[in-house]
Write a protein that holds these residues in place. Structure first.
Motif, PDB file in Angstrom:
ATOM      1  N   PHE A  54       0.828  -1.205   0.000  1.00 17.21           N
ATOM      2  CA  PHE A  54       0.000   0.000   0.000  1.00 17.21           C
ATOM      3  C   PHE A  54       0.862   1.255   0.000  1.00 17.21           C
ATOM      4  CE2 PHE A  54      -4.001  -2.081   1.620  1.00 17.21           C
ATOM      5  CZ  PHE A  54      -4.790  -1.635   0.576  1.00 17.21           C
ATOM      6  N   ILE A  55       1.864   1.259   0.874  1.00 16.63           N
ATOM      7  CA  ILE A  55       2.716   2.435   0.976  1.00 16.63           C
ATOM      8  C   ILE A  55       3.512   2.640  -0.307  1.00 16.63           C
ATOM      9  CG2 ILE A  55       4.640   3.485   2.231  1.00 16.63           C
ATOM     10  CD1 ILE A  55       3.685   2.089   4.736  1.00 16.63           C
ATOM     11  N   PHE A  56       4.020   1.565  -0.866  1.00 19.12           N
ATOM     12  CA  PHE A  56       4.745   1.634  -2.133  1.00 19.12           C
ATOM     13  C   PHE A  56       3.853   2.199  -3.235  1.00 19.12           C
ATOM     14  CE2 PHE A  56       5.552  -0.382  -6.248  1.00 19.12           C
ATOM     15  CZ  PHE A  56       6.877  -0.046  -6.481  1.00 19.12           C
ATOM     16  N   ILE A  57       2.644   1.675  -3.354  1.00 13.99           N
ATOM     17  CA  ILE A  57       1.698   2.132  -4.379  1.00 13.99           C
ATOM     18  C   ILE A  57       1.387   3.609  -4.201  1.00 13.99           C
ATOM     19  CG2 ILE A  57      -0.699   1.905  -5.178  1.00 13.99           C
ATOM     20  CD1 ILE A  57      -0.415  -1.132  -4.479  1.00 13.99           C
ATOM     21  N   MET A  58       1.195   4.018  -2.956  1.00  8.24           N
ATOM     22  CA  MET A  58       0.954   5.435  -2.680  1.00  8.24           C
ATOM     23  C   MET A  58       2.132   6.285  -3.160  1.00  8.24           C
ATOM     24  SD  MET A  58       2.020   7.880  -0.287  1.00  8.24           S
ATOM     25  CE  MET A  58       2.474   6.930   1.156  1.00  8.24           C
ATOM     26  N   GLY A  59       3.358   5.794  -2.911  1.00  5.43           N
ATOM     27  CA  GLY A  59       4.542   6.514  -3.360  1.00  5.43           C
ATOM     28  C   GLY A  59       4.606   6.636  -4.871  1.00  5.43           C
ATOM     29  N   VAL A  60       4.281   5.559  -5.573  1.00  4.76           N
ATOM     30  CA  VAL A  60       4.272   5.584  -7.040  1.00  4.76           C
ATOM     31  C   VAL A  60       3.265   6.612  -7.548  1.00  4.76           C
ATOM     32  CG1 VAL A  60       3.809   4.251  -9.144  1.00  4.76           C
ATOM     33  CG2 VAL A  60       4.989   3.168  -7.225  1.00  4.76           C
ATOM     34  N   ALA A  61       2.117   6.701  -6.872  1.00  8.60           N
ATOM     35  CA  ALA A  61       1.030   7.568  -7.334  1.00  8.60           C
ATOM     36  C   ALA A  61       1.327   9.052  -7.158  1.00  8.60           C
ATOM     37  CB  ALA A  61      -0.260   7.204  -6.603  1.00  8.60           C
ATOM     38  N   GLN A 165      -3.049   5.704   9.673  1.00  7.51           N
ATOM     39  CA  GLN A 165      -2.272   6.779  10.294  1.00  7.51           C
ATOM     40  C   GLN A 165      -0.839   6.782   9.758  1.00  7.51           C
ATOM     41  OE1 GLN A 165      -4.541   4.738  11.652  1.00  7.51           O
ATOM     42  NE2 GLN A 165      -4.797   5.158  13.840  1.00  7.51           N
ATOM     43  N   ARG A 166      -0.245   5.595   9.647  1.00  6.95           N
ATOM     44  CA  ARG A 166       1.124   5.516   9.123  1.00  6.95           C
ATOM     45  C   ARG A 166       1.159   5.918   7.651  1.00  6.95           C
ATOM     46  NH1 ARG A 166       5.040   0.553  10.480  1.00  6.95           N
ATOM     47  NH2 ARG A 166       5.197   1.826  12.368  1.00  6.95           N
ATOM     48  N   ILE A 167       0.183   5.491   6.874  1.00 10.92           N
ATOM     49  CA  ILE A 167       0.118   5.869   5.464  1.00 10.92           C
ATOM     50  C   ILE A 167       0.022   7.386   5.338  1.00 10.92           C
ATOM     51  CG2 ILE A 167      -1.298   5.762   3.372  1.00 10.92           C
ATOM     52  CD1 ILE A 167      -2.012   2.892   4.126  1.00 10.92           C
ATOM     53  N   ALA A 168      -0.751   8.020   6.211  1.00 10.08           N
ATOM     54  CA  ALA A 168      -0.910   9.475   6.173  1.00 10.08           C
ATOM     55  C   ALA A 168       0.423  10.177   6.417  1.00 10.08           C
ATOM     56  CB  ALA A 168      -1.931   9.913   7.222  1.00 10.08           C
ATOM     57  N   ILE A 169       1.170   9.698   7.404  1.00 13.72           N
ATOM     58  CA  ILE A 169       2.467  10.306   7.724  1.00 13.72           C
ATOM     59  C   ILE A 169       3.435  10.143   6.561  1.00 13.72           C
ATOM     60  CG2 ILE A 169       4.489  10.145   9.235  1.00 13.72           C
ATOM     61  CD1 ILE A 169       2.506   9.281  11.479  1.00 13.72           C
ATOM     62  N   VAL A 170       3.489   8.928   6.006  1.00 11.31           N
ATOM     63  CA  VAL A 170       4.399   8.673   4.892  1.00 11.31           C
ATOM     64  C   VAL A 170       4.004   9.508   3.677  1.00 11.31           C
ATOM     65  CG1 VAL A 170       5.289   6.931   3.300  1.00 11.31           C
ATOM     66  CG2 VAL A 170       4.932   6.348   5.704  1.00 11.31           C
TER      67      VAL A 170
END
Length: 423
Positions: A54-61, A165-170
């Protein structure tokens, strides 16, 4: 530069949210196939891939959503508010089961909680002006913190960290890195964070414990959680949190690596060369993750540096395969169900946390044992699914798949009507 809708990324997101739904909603938590459970401590199961993916995908986006890299006060505010909205949605999951209303119990309390859920969901996912979004996000966060530290017994042990919460911070950190720094700086930042985290956990003595260690509950990350999050951690661990403070630092690198892949996809080189580079990068990351695992074991709860490299490597390889298949070979047959999941992940993430808690609140007499009560969630599984299977693990998986089927139908309706829920 125009925005490019990357179908393979939507499909990858859909596959990830679908797997998350399966592992989070078994029919019976006492009977689950091992690959659908987290590793006990060191190690990595398919379930342990969901969160870092999820975090990786968010970064790509991030670069795909902001191709022009334009930064000003308005842009910063949008990033901040979106981060706060995600943060507040994540914290609300932990509040739902704690909400008390004028002494209400049972169905009346459930109705009240659902009404608050709808209000909070609309406030954090609704379309408002930037000013209203600001006011709502900060107000809701203030209410959370006030209740958590007010001394009110019902909220005295409310959990504050969590997945969203962690996704939001990242997301906040990675977005600013993308807009304000070069790729070289982003790479250096990632390396420093991974090496720094490794050094902290393996070299710094743990106050009150002794030598640095990577054991459950006695490592430096656990100690910091127990000091700064005392009373507000995951109830399954109590003295530390799997999404705690220190372990959030290396998770930023999952987003940074995704960010770098996203920028690669934005370059002008031909698509097949992009896929080749991604495949090489993914393989290298997996290799170094496995090498580092020898001295700094792959561990999701600690979010070790080896875990970051290993999971982002796998994510890069999976995205490469999907990118080649869908965006290069133009083979899209069979991917539509995952695309439907991938374009609307937030509503699934939010609702899937609430629905099981709501169903558990609905209780009535057990038809097979009138002296006992049974909640609606257990009733549906016990009498509607489990009797059709002799293997309890298969029955449990079937329960999860039925839930997935229901959500697929709902998401198909949303997709057909172009309803997309975003923060």
């Amino acid at each position: 530069m125009t925005r490019e809708r990357l179908i393979s990324l939507d499909v990858f997101r859909g596959l990830t949210i679908l797997l998350m739904t399966i592992v989070n909603n078994p029919g019976d938590w006492g009977n689950v196939y091992p690959p659908l459970l987290h590793a006990e401590w060191h190690g990595c199961t398919p379930t342990d891939l969901v969160f870092p993916f999820f975090i990786f995908i968010m970064g790509v986006a991030v670069p795909l959503a902001m191709p022009d890299k334009f930064y000003d006060g308005t842009t910063f505010n949008k990033i901040l508010v979106r981060s706060l909205r995600m943060l507040c949605l994540g914290i609300f999951f932990n509040f739902f089961g704690k909400i008390q209303l004028f002494g209400l119990e049972g169905i009346p309390l459930l109705i009240g909680r659902l009404a608050i859920t709808i209000a909070v969901g609309y406030a954090l996912m609704g379309s408002f002006s930037s000013k209203i979004k600001n006011i709502l996000a900060f107000s809701i966060l203030f209410i959370y913190l006030f209740l958590a530290y007010s001394g009110i017994e019902a909220y005295s042990d409310i959990r504050l960290p969590g997945v969203l919460q962690r996704i939001a911070i990242v997301y906040f950190v990675v977005s600013l890195l993308y807009l304000k720094t070069s790729q070289k700086t982003q790479i250096i930042t990632g390396i420093v964070l991974l090496l720094g985290y490794w050094a902290m956990l393996t070299l710094i003595p743990v106050p009150g414990i002794g030598e640095a260690n990577l054991d459950k509950g006695t490592n430096l990350a656990s100690w910091l959680d127990s000091v700064l999050l005392k009373g507000h951690m995951y109830r399954g661990t109590i003295t530390w949190d799997p999404e705690g403070i220190l372990s959030t630092i290396p998770s930023i690198v999952n987003g940074i690596i995704g960010l770098l892949i996203g920028q690669l996809l934005q370059t002008d080189i031909i698509k097949i060369q992009k896929a080749q580079k991604m495949g090489i990068i993914g393989t290298i990351l997996i290799f170094f993750g496995l090498i580092w695992d020898i001295i700094f074991p792959i561990n999701k709860s600690l979010w070790t540096s080896s875990y970051v490299l290993y999971t982002t490597g796998l994510a890069t390889v999976f995205l490469t395969i999907l990118y080649y298949t869908i965006d290069i070979a133009n083979y899209k047959k069979g991917f539509k169900p995952f695309l439907i999941w991938g374009v609307n992940p937030m509503i699934v993430f939010f609702s899937s946390q609430i629905i099981p808690q709501a169903l558990v609140m609905i209780e009535f007499q057990n038809p097979h044992n009138p002296s006992e009560k049974i909640n609606l969630l257990n009733y549906l599984y016990t009498f509607g699914i489990a009797p059709f299977f002799s293997n309890p693990m298969t029955a449990s998986l079937a329960g999860a798949l039925v839930y997935v089927g229901i959500w697929t139908f709902i998401l198909w309706i949303f997709y057909k009507n172009k309803l997309i829920f975003k923060v």
